[in-house]
Motif scaffolding. Structure first.
Motif, PDB file in Angstrom:
ATOM      1  N   ALA A 210       0.839  -1.205   0.000  1.00 16.37           N
ATOM      2  CA  ALA A 210       0.000   0.000   0.000  1.00 16.37           C
ATOM      3  C   ALA A 210       0.871   1.252   0.000  1.00 16.37           C
ATOM      4  N   ARG A 211       1.947   1.223   0.769  1.00 20.41           N
ATOM      5  CA  ARG A 211       2.885   2.349   0.783  1.00 20.41           C
ATOM      6  C   ARG A 211       3.462   2.590  -0.604  1.00 20.41           C
ATOM      7  N   ILE A 212       3.826   1.505  -1.268  1.00 15.54           N
ATOM      8  CA  ILE A 212       4.433   1.605  -2.600  1.00 15.54           C
ATOM      9  C   ILE A 212       3.466   2.264  -3.577  1.00 15.54           C
ATOM     10  N   ALA A 213       2.204   1.836  -3.552  1.00 23.80           N
ATOM     11  CA  ALA A 213       1.204   2.407  -4.453  1.00 23.80           C
ATOM     12  C   ALA A 213       0.984   3.886  -4.158  1.00 23.80           C
ATOM     13  N   THR A 214       0.880   4.219  -2.879  1.00 23.17           N
ATOM     14  CA  THR A 214       0.659   5.614  -2.488  1.00 23.17           C
ATOM     15  C   THR A 214       1.839   6.482  -2.906  1.00 23.17           C
ATOM     16  N   LEU A 296       7.213  -0.671   9.717  1.00 25.99           N
ATOM     17  CA  LEU A 296       5.831  -0.209   9.874  1.00 25.99           C
ATOM     18  C   LEU A 296       5.539   0.270  11.287  1.00 25.99           C
ATOM     19  N   SER A 297       6.466   0.030  12.188  1.00 20.09           N
ATOM     20  CA  SER A 297       6.270   0.404  13.583  1.00 20.09           C
ATOM     21  C   SER A 297       6.468   1.904  13.781  1.00 20.09           C
ATOM     22  N   GLY A 298       5.689   2.465  14.670  1.00 22.13           N
ATOM     23  CA  GLY A 298       5.859   3.870  15.012  1.00 22.13           C
ATOM     24  C   GLY A 298       7.158   4.139  15.743  1.00 22.13           C
ATOM     25  N   GLN A 299       7.800   3.077  16.219  1.00 19.04           N
ATOM     26  CA  GLN A 299       9.069   3.193  16.940  1.00 19.04           C
ATOM     27  C   GLN A 299      10.266   2.824  16.073  1.00 19.04           C
ATOM     28  N   ALA A 300      10.070   2.717  14.764  1.00 16.06           N
ATOM     29  CA  ALA A 300      11.137   2.250  13.875  1.00 16.06           C
ATOM     30  C   ALA A 300      12.376   3.142  13.961  1.00 16.06           C
ATOM     31  N   THR A 301      12.193   4.451  13.876  1.00 21.79           N
ATOM     32  CA  THR A 301      13.345   5.351  13.910  1.00 21.79           C
ATOM     33  C   THR A 301      14.070   5.273  15.248  1.00 21.79           C
TER      34      THR A 301
END
Length: 315
Positions: A210-214, A296-301
Motif C-alpha cells: 500500500a505504501r508503494i502504491a501511495t 511499519l512500527s511507530g518506533q522504527a526510527t
C-alpha cells in the motif's frame, strides 16, 4: 594479534521502507556522511521517480554517489565498490562516520565480498540480444540461457531483462557460462571494516504494498511523467540502457512509446516496484547477521537509533 575492525553501518531495506528518513535521523545525532547505495539515484535528471533526497535534505548532511552519471552512461557494481571503499576511508579520515544507505543489494554484496572478474561488456552483442528479445521475448531467451547455464537461469526471472542480457552476453562473448566465471573467481582480501546491517523490513507485506502504491501516485502528482518525457525526448536514450530500465521509468516509457495506456503503465509500475521489494527482502533475509527493525512500527526510527548507538559506542 587480530586487529579490531572499524564498524561501518549500513541502513538497508526494500523500497518505501523509510531508509532515507531514518538516515537523516541518525545524521541529527552523529557526524554522519551518507554513501548512497542505489543504482537509480546515480543518474542526473532522474529525481522524482528515484525518490532522490531533496535539496533541503542534501544541505543537511553530505550525500555521496548521487548524480554521478548521465542516463546515457553505465555504472557497475565494481565501480560502486571502488568508489564506496574510497569514500569510507576519506570520511573516516575527516573524523566522521560513513553510513551506507540504500536498497541495491548487489552493490552491498559486492562491497563486502568482492566481485568476480567477468568479461567486459560488448555493445554489439548486447544490441543483438535486445533485438532478439524484441522479436522472441525475454522468456524465450531465458529458456535459451537455461540450456547453456542452468544455474544462472534458475536464479533469474524470465522477464529480468537486464540480468538475462548480461548472462547471455557473457556466454556468447566467452563461450563459458556466468556460473563458471563466478565459481572460478578469487575472493578479495579481507577488508579492515566490520559491516553492520540494520534492515528495515515490514511485519505486514500488504501494508508495504500500500505504501508503494501511495508513493508512486505521489510521484506522478509531483511530475514524474514530465520527468520521463524529458528523458524520452533525448535521441541517445533507449530501453537498452540501465537508466531507462529503472522500475517506474520503463513502464512510463512504454506508455510514451504508445505500447500501453497510462492506466496500465501505472499499474505495471506499481507491480514492478512490489516485485523489486520482494527481491530486496529475499536478499536481506538470506543474511542471518542483519538486525531487523519493523519499518511499519511507530518506533522504527527510535529502534534504528538504539542499534546505531550500539554500533558506534565510542561516539
Amino acid at each position: 594479534m587480530k586487529l579490531m575492525k572499524s564498524p561501518v553501518l549500513c541502513l538497508a531495506g526494500p523500497t518505501a521502507s523509510g531508509k532515507s528518513a531514518a538516515s537523516l535521523a541518525l545524521a541529527e545525532r552523529w557526524p554522519v556522511e551518507i554513501i548512497v547505495m542505489d543504482s537509480a539515484t546515480i543518474y542526473r535528471g532522474m529525481d522524482i521517480g528515484t525518490a532522490k533526497p531533496s535539496a533541503d535534505e542534501l544541505s543537511q548532511v553530505p550525500h555521496h554517489l548521487i548524480d554521478i552519471r548521465d542516463p546515457a552512461e553505465s555504472y557497475s557494481a565494481a565501480e560502486f565498490r571502488s568508489d564506496a571503499l574510497a569514500l569510507i576511508g576519506q570520511i573516516r579520515a575527516r573524523g566522521r562516520l560513513p553510513l551506507l544507505c540504500g536498497g541495491t543489494m548487489m552493490y552491498y554484496k559486492v562491497l563486502r565480498e568482492g566481485i568476480s572478474m567477468l568479461p567486459s561488456a560488448d555493445p554489439a552483442i548486447r544490441a543483438a540480444i535486445d533485438e532478439e528479445a524484441r522479436h522472441r521475448g525475454w522468456p524465450a531467451l531465458h529458456a535459451e540461457l537455461a540450456s547453456v547455464d542452468p544455474a544462472t537461469a534458475a536464479r533469474l526471472a524470465p522477464n529480468d531483462s537486464q540480468r538475462l542480457q548480461r548472462a547471455i552476453e557473457i556466454f556468447r562473448s566467452s563461450g563459458k557460462p556466468m556460473s563458471e566465471w563466478l565459481a572460478r573467481s578469487q575472493p578479495e582480501s579481507e577488508l579492515p571494516y566490520s559491516f553492520i546491517t540494520i534492515s528495515l523490513e515490514p511485519s505486514d507485506r500488504l501494508q508495504l504494498h500500500a505504501r508503494i502504491a501511495t508513493r508512486y501516485q505521489a510521484m506522478l502528482e509531483k511530475g514524474l511523467l514530465d520527468e520521463v518525457k524529458r528523458l524520452h525526448n533525448r535521441s541517445d536514450l533507449h530501453t537498452g540502457l540501465p537508466s531507462v530500465r529503472c522500475v517506474g521509468y520503463r513502464q512510463l516509457w512504454d506508455y510514451l512509446d504508445g505500447k500501453v495506456s497510462l492506466e496500465i503503465a501505472v499499474e505495471q509500475a506499481i507491480a514492478a516496484t512490489r516485485q523489486l521489494a520482494k527481491r530486496q527482502l529475499t536478499w536481506l533475509r538470506s543474511d542471518p547477521q542483519r538486525q531487523v527493525v519493523d519499518c511499519l512500527s511507530g518506533q522504527a526510527t527510535a529502534k534504528v537509533i538504539d542499534l546505531a548507538r550500539a554500533a558506534w559506542p565510542a561516539v
